[in-house]
Design an enzyme around this catalytic site. Structure first.
Site: not given
Length: 896
Positions: A139-141, A108
């Site tokens: 977690v997408k960064i 996400i």
């Protein structure tokens, strides 16, 4: 798993799916893809959610109650997105465990608006990690300049990170370094790192889309830059993750390599092979996240071979040749990063705008109720209502001054666990049904009243209306009308039928009359009888004495009107050959949205309950349940659970079920409309009601299996509404009065040979009597037709016509029910609800009557005794009531 995917997996690459939407979760397709081995993870991004939410109606059922609660668009988005991610994580959990954390991840992305905000990214990454609360989350960064330190901080915090939007080799080097620094930060604090996983998403096809237009049409460099860029990235990966620096982390602390993930691998140029960006980038310790079309193409004709390390000298030459043509890859990749960030920002903005439009539409559908419903949902959350419901906190419905009410509620909350209980009983249902089918029994008659039989009728009707083939025909008998009894047993004769005798308490007058009759007609063949009842009832004892085929003991902690997902509904469902995975799966999806930890605003049943209760408190206490013909049977079930649960102590919500749809001017402002929708038959009329400002809510039904969800939704809803209204949802104090009066009438007849009729108006005087009875209608009143007549198609049509005529004359809501059936549904409301009703009772003298064996009376006498008992109970409760005797049922036509 296709051979091409199998080979690719064996070569060390994992295929992840670059797509997520609720439909895939609901219909089981994502689960099937995992089980087939097609995919080993899922990625998402703002564009994917934009397509999933904005371009479908899949999320409306979840979005609408959140809108009612007054949530803003962004808060709604994160709620919906987190739900999808959590469910996908749970589906991948077995693979995650099996691969020991190697695969099974779901990603996400933090808000695109934070792409240039380091601290904001760190904070939201932690919030999403905590909120999703799954070990296989990533977690997408974004790999922006500001994102790189956020990557390090997030890894150091123990968060799995999918680094996205990497285009350049220099930025990729920074990303790998940030990952290793994050691990080293944890090691310095004596924190474990072996469970931390990360991938670096290197975007591929967009590079060709950017470079190709800068090249001559016939240039051999077209379609080469993207793969060359990715192969050089893989070379960097191998260099870093075989270095002494990583080797130490791996050997001493079991660190995992940060795998390169090839993103944007759908082919955008139709001249290129549709599997180009998969075929050319296969190698160990890599991931390729593919969109749906690319997955289908590779499954069908992809070529799996070790390619990512192939032709590296040629790859270097491509970059030299591009530079010679004046094409700077550093410029290209910087532009791509900026464009990527903006594209995601634009998609997110568009997504929120779409949600905002739907939010406003949903809130406006409540009209004047919107503000009070929002406040109520906030109050329910503050009062921990969902949590207390699942804790079986009986003080939600009864205070300390009502120990009897608390005791009744305490033993009636088992329906919350009915789905889990049903799964434990499934083998018994299915085995029994197979035995019946094997004997070529082709029809089943359920003999029972109210909740004991209504679910069977709903499921049978829905299967027929949706053209789902059943193994046999099924009907119910819930009447003592002689004509109806004769017709039922003519259609379901003993030599062809199985009879389910269903009653929680074990011995209502209607049920025993029908049983005694058919027992004699069947010559006492116990193999044709099945009982569904609570353990220890007189009915169970009777079944044992007479050698019945089977006894099903339902959960005693579930009341009749809440028994849809217990033996009372599921034994007939098994005989109909319903797919339990679908039926219980539907119910379970609704249950999961209703659990203690789910916010009140996101709980579909709690939100609905808040709405109908607030509506009632504001004077809109006539819950008008409209339904397309295809799903009309469900309206009868809703009518029962609402009326019998809420109509007590002068309070309650009156369900006006299946009243013919009128024009807006036919209705007063005491209405809340529910539209149970399938084929949209009533859509035009519903639209007119909305335009006129009436509050209207819709529940789409797409298959008979959706009934499972609706049963659970409405059970939660009425429990919530009764809590708000201060009513005990689980008792029925006024039902017994009619029963006792009926018993007294029967005893009188058995002793004297006659019934003492009271207040009968002859049919020839009916028009005038009705005219006078309906004079001077008052705001807030309603009219009820209590028809002790055979429930046939002809009678239903006649009563519907009469409802229209009465509504036209009075402008009042008009409910209708067949006796004695309605006594087990709306009967409680009639005597215990608000004293606003005008009740017209119809009876007739049966020409052809039959004795009830062993009871000393006929069916015609029994139904008249029931009508008398009902009428007297109405009068004692201070209700306005009119009795009309017809010469024959057909005389009801044309009375107005």
């Amino acid at each position: 798993m296709s051979e091409s995917i199998k080979k690719l997996t064996n070569l060390g690459q994992s295929l992840w799916y670059d797509n997520i939407q609720r439909k895939l979760l609901v219909n089981g397709e994502l689960k099937a893809m995992i089980e087939r081995g097609d995919i080993r993870g899922v990625t998402s991004n703002p564009t994917i959610f934009q397509n999933a939410i904005a371009k479908t109606n899949d999320y409306d059922a979840a979005l609408i109650p959140l809108a009612w609660a007054g949530w803003d668009a962004e808060k709604i988005f994160w709620q919906l997105a987190v739900e999808d991610i959590q469910e996908a994580c749970d589906l991948f959990a077995p693979l995650y465990e099996e691969s020991k954390g190697g695969d099974g991840y779901v990603s996400i992305e933090v808000s695109p608006n934070l792409a240039r905000d380091t601290e904001g990214t760190i904070q939201q990454a932690r919030e999403l990690w905590d909120r999703v609360n799954r070990p296989n989350l990533m977690v997408k960064i974004p790999a922006t300049k500001e994102g790189v330190p956020a990557i390090r901080a997030s890894i150091a915090a123990g968060i799995n990170v999918n680094v996205t939007l990497i285009f350049s080799l220099s930025r990729y080097a920074e990303v790998m370094d940030a990952y290793l620094l994050g691990l080293e930060d944890r090691v310095a604090k004596d924190l474990p790192i072996q469970q931390i996983a990360s991938v670096a998403s290197f975007f591929v096809s967009r590079v060709d889309s950017k470079v190709d237009p800068k090249l001559p049409e016939d240039s051999p460099l077209r379609g080469k830059a993207a793969i060359a860029n990715a192969k050089l990235a893989y070379e960097q990966f191998e260099s870093i993750f075989t270095s002494p620096r990583f080797a130490t982390l791996k050997a001493r602390f079991r660190a995992r390599a940060q795998r390169p993930l090839w993103a944007s691998t759908g082919t955008k140029n139709p001249k290129y092979p549709d599997t180009l960006y998969v075929d050319e980038l296969i190698g160990p310790d890599t991931v390729n996240t593919v969109p749906p079309a690319t997955l289908d193409a590779f499954r069908d004709h992809g070529k799996a071979a070790l390619t990512v390390t192939r032709d590296l000298e040629e790859v270097q030459k491509i970059f030299v040749d591009l530079k010679a043509l004046g094409i700077s890859m550093s410029t290209v990749t910087q532009e791509l990063e900026e464009e990527g960030v903006k594209a995601f920002e634009d998609a997110f903005k568009s997504l929120l705008e779409t949600i905002e439009e739907r939010r406003k539409s949903a809130a406006s559908s409540l009209g004047p109720l919107a503000d009070s419903v929002a406040r109520r949902l906030s109050q329910l959350q503050a009062d921990s209502f969902p949590k207390r419901l699942w804790e079986h906190d009986v003080t939600l419905w009864s205070g300390a001054d009502d120990p009897e009410g608390q005791a009744e509620a305490a033993k009636r909350l088992g329906w919350l666990d009915s789905i889990e209980d049903a799964r434990k009983r499934l083998d018994g249902y299915i085995t029994f049904a197979k035995q019946v089918h094997a004997e070529k029994i082709d029809r089943v008659l359920v003999i029972g009243m109210g909740g004991s039989s209504l679910t069977a009728e709903v499921l049978s009707s829905l299967m027929a209306q949706f053209d789902v083939t059943a193994k046999l025909s099924l009907a119910i008998l819930d009447s003592t009308d002689p004509q109806q009894v004769v017709k039922a047993f003519a259609d379901y004769p003993p030599d062809k039928s199985l009879y389910i005798v269903a009653s929680k308490s074990g011995g209502t007058a209607e049920l025993m009359a029908a049983f005694d009759y058919i027992w004699k007609v069947s010559n006492g063949n116990g193999s044709r009888f099945v009982v569904t009842t609570d353990a220890g009832t007189s009915l169970q004892k009777l079944a044992k004495e007479r050698g019945f085929r089977r006894v099903f003991n339902a959960d005693p902690n579930v009341g009749g009107r809440f028994s849809a997902l217990t033996d009372f509904g599921l034994v007939p469902a098994a005989l109909l050959s319903m797919d339990f995975d679908q039926l219980l799966g539907s119910a379970d999806r609704m249950r999961k949205q209703s659990l203690a930890h789910v916010p009140a605003a996101r709980n579909p049943g709690v939100a609905l309950g808040a709405l109908i209760a607030e509506s009632a408190l504001m004077g809109r206490d006539k819950l008008t349940v409209l339904a397309d013909a295809q799903v009309s049977a469900l309206a009868g079930w809703v009518e029962q659970v609402i009326a019998e649960s809420s109509g007590k102590h002068g309070k309650g919500i009156l369900p006006v079920a299946l009243e013919p749809l009128g024009k807006p001017e036919d209705y007063s402002d005491d209405r809340l409309f529910v539209y149970i929708k399938s084929d949209g038959e009533l859509e035009a009329g519903i639209s007119e009601l909305k335009k006129a400002g009436f509050p209207v809510i819709e529940f789409p039904i797409e298959s008979p299996y959706d009934a499972g969800a609706e049963f659970f939704r409405w059970e939660i809803a009425i429990s919530t509404a009764c809590h708000i209204l201060g009513i005990n949802a689980f008792d029925q104090p006024d039902v017994q009065d009619s029963k006792l009066r009926t018993i007294a009438k029967i005893k009188e007849y058995q002793a004297t040979g006659q019934l003492t009729e009271t207040d009968l108006v002859d049919g020839k005087d009916a028009k005038k009597a009705i005219e006078e009875f309906l004079a001077n209608p008052q705001a807030g009143e309603f009219v009820t037709i209590n028809a002790y007549l055979p429930r046939t198609k002809e009678m239903i049509e006649a009563i519907q016509a009469l409802r229209i005529a009465i509504r036209k004359k009075t402008k009042l809501p008009v409910t209708a029910g067949f006796g004695p059936r309605f006594q087990h549904s709306t009967g409680q409301f009639h005597k215990g609800g608000p004293n606003k009703g005008r009740f017209i009772q119809f009876v007739y003298d049966a020409e052809k009557d039959m004795d009830i064996p062993g009871q000393g009376l006929t069916f015609g006498t029994l139904i008249r005794a029931q009508a008398l008992g009902d009428y007297e109970a109405l009068k004692v409760a201070g209700r306005k009531a009119l009795r009309i005797r017809l010469s024959k049922p057909e005389d009801i036509k044309g009375l107005m």
